[in-house]
Design a protein around this motif. Structure first.
Motif, short mmCIF file in Angstrom:
data_model
loop_
_atom_site.label_atom_id
_atom_site.label_comp_id
_atom_site.label_asym_id
_atom_site.label_seq_id
_atom_site.Cartn_x
_atom_site.Cartn_y
_atom_site.Cartn_z
N LEU A 40 0.26 7.34 12.33
CA LEU A 40 -0.48 6.92 13.62
C LEU A 40 -1.92 7.89 13.87
O LEU A 40 -2.62 7.24 14.18
N LEU A 41 -1.61 9.06 13.50
CA LEU A 41 -3.08 9.83 13.91
C LEU A 41 -3.85 10.05 12.64
O LEU A 41 -4.73 11.08 12.56
N GLY A 42 -3.66 9.63 11.35
CA GLY A 42 -4.52 9.73 10.24
C GLY A 42 -4.97 8.30 9.89
O GLY A 42 -4.42 7.20 9.72
N GLY A 43 -6.42 8.28 9.56
CA GLY A 43 -7.03 7.14 9.28
C GLY A 43 -8.22 7.38 8.00
O GLY A 43 -8.02 8.44 7.38
N ARG A 350 -3.44 -0.25 13.75
CA ARG A 350 -2.74 0.65 13.07
C ARG A 350 -1.10 0.41 13.33
O ARG A 350 -0.14 0.71 12.62
N LEU A 351 -0.88 0.29 14.52
CA LEU A 351 0.47 0.07 15.06
C LEU A 351 1.00 -1.10 14.43
O LEU A 351 2.14 -1.21 14.02
N ALA A 352 0.27 -2.16 14.17
CA ALA A 352 0.80 -3.30 13.51
C ALA A 352 0.90 -3.13 11.97
O ALA A 352 2.03 -3.64 11.31
N TRP A 353 0.29 -2.10 11.36
CA TRP A 353 0.42 -1.87 10.06
C TRP A 353 1.58 -0.91 9.68
O TRP A 353 2.18 -1.02 8.53
N MET A 354 1.85 0.00 10.47
CA MET A 354 2.97 0.81 10.49
C MET A 354 4.27 0.12 9.89
O MET A 354 5.13 0.82 9.00
N PRO A 355 4.89 -0.89 10.45
CA PRO A 355 6.01 -1.72 9.56
C PRO A 355 5.90 -1.79 8.04
O PRO A 355 6.73 -1.59 7.36
N LEU A 356 4.64 -2.08 7.85
CA LEU A 356 4.39 -2.25 6.18
C LEU A 356 4.41 -0.78 5.94
O LEU A 356 5.23 -0.80 4.61
#
Length: 401
Positions: A40-43, A350-356
């Motif tokens: 969540l906090l790393g991009g 990013r929240l949407a990518w986290m399940p991946l």
């Protein structure tokens, strides 16, 4: 769903009646906070040559700092680790050295596995797929970043016999000198004499800073930490946390923020110990309720799976994120994945990518979990090669090669 229900019932039937479900639940919660926080906090930003570089939404959205208070749960992990080590130490047969060797081997195998695999991947990715060198530097830094924890945890585990003696003599107060040590070092490095202090002074906080919660866990396991003490930890820790933020100018974020001169976690500051104290007090007070809640098979089953994969989650979660980000970098900027984390849209993406990321971690874990089991079929030659690969990767990640 039937298969999931069957698995949950099977796990429930195999769980010993004496199993402390609350301790396993707290460990699972702390474990999940690590990948959640990093994801969540790393991009990543994308440079002109197509390489990815680390970035953080905290540099733009300072208001997200309280999220790091929730996700920074290493205090809970060390607390539970100390508690579990006491029980294991109490049950062990044979010498203390044999007990320590077994505990440390469980930590070392997965670390050796992930670093050796990445050492083999680096030339393949660079020469075979044309991944830029800067991308590989970024990836290596991220992979090795969580592994510092294993090194520290190894040291505090080795100190378990001493922690047990201290707990039996002083009870919960055995952790007080550790808190005092960190307070003194913080005063020296941030106080009126800061300009005269050497740069290495902050390193003195590493051991007492992380040993603090572990010692609390040892005292808890020895029965020397009561609910009255837990209330003191919760209220005292919260009060100290607020005072350090509001009156002493400590950074609000519990993780490092690019561009910030001061950081709370590397090495730990007094703010980290204040948070660990408050979290530890809350955990101890909620233990019975959590234990009752986890008597439900549907909730208990994932806790067991997470605990069985603890080191795999810790060692490979950054690889899961990189497995999505590196291929995406060939396309260009992808919202929430590759591109400056400086907008609300990035956070939502990013929240949407986290399940991946979670799915990739599960896939990787199917193969990586073998590193957690004893290497009974691995001879001295293969272990030597793995050690050399791991050392080479560490040197590359730390900029020494």
């Amino acid at each position: 769903m039937n298969a999931v229900s069957t698995l949950a019932r099977r796990i429930e039937s195999r769980t010993p009646a004496h199993r402390d479900r609350a301790i396993d639940g707290l460990r699972a919660l702390a474990l999940l906070a690590v990948p959640t926080g990093h994801w969540l906090l790393g991009g990543f930003t994308l440079s002109a040559d197509g390489a990815i570089h680390n970035a953080s939404p905290l540099a733009t959205f300072g208001g997200l700092a309280p999220v790091s208070w929730i996700l920074q749960m290493l205090g809970i992990f060390f607390l539970v680790g100390g508690y579990a080590s006491v029980l294991s130490f109490r049950r062990h047969e044979g010498s203390t050295g044999t007990w320590l060797k077994g505990r440390l081997a469980r930590l070392g195998r997965p670390v050796l596995g992930v670093t050796a695999v990445w050492a083999a991947l680096l030339p393949l990715l660079h020469f075979g797929f044309g991944v830029p060198g800067d991308t590989l530097r970024t990836a290596s830094t991220l992979v090795i970043q969580p592994l510092w924890f294993v090194g520290v945890y190894t040291v505090v585990t080795a100190l378990t016999p001493l922690c047990v003696r201290a707990a039996r003599r002083a009870g919960v107060w055995a952790a007080a000198p550790l808190l005092g040590t960190v307070a003194v070092v913080d005063f020296l490095r941030y106080g009126p004499y800061a300009d005269a202090m050497p740069s290495w002074l902050s390193l003195l906080n590493i051991l007492p800073g992380w040993l603090f919660a572990y010692q609390l866990g040892v005292s808890w396991g020895e029965g020397r930490l009561t609910r009255r003490h837990a209330w003191g930890l919760l209220l005292g820790g919260a009060a100290l946390f607020a005072a350090l933020l509001l009156a002493f100018g400590y950074p609000a974020s519990m993780v490092g923020v690019p561009g910030e001169v001061r950081t709370n976690s590397h090495p730990p500051s007094l703010l980290v110990l204040a948070l660990a104290a408050a979290q530890s007090g809350a955990a101890i007070l909620l233990r019975d309720r959590l234990g009752e809640l986890l008597k439900r098979p549907a909730l208990w089953a994932p806790v067991v799976v997470i605990n069985l994969s603890a080191m795999t989650i810790l060692c490979w979660h950054q690889t899961a994120m990189l497995a999505a980000a590196i291929p995406a970098s060939y396309v260009g900027e992808v919202p929430g994945l590759v591109g400056a984390p400086d907008s609300v849209g990035w956070i939502l993406a990013r929240l949407a990518w986290m399940p991946l990321f979670a799915g990739l971690l599960v896939l990787i874990g199917r193969y990586a979990r073998r590193f957690e089991a004893p290497w009974t079929r691995t001879g001295p030659a293969r272990r030597t090669v793995a050690g050399l690969l791991a050392a080479g990767f560490a040197m590359f990640a730390l900029g020494l090669a």
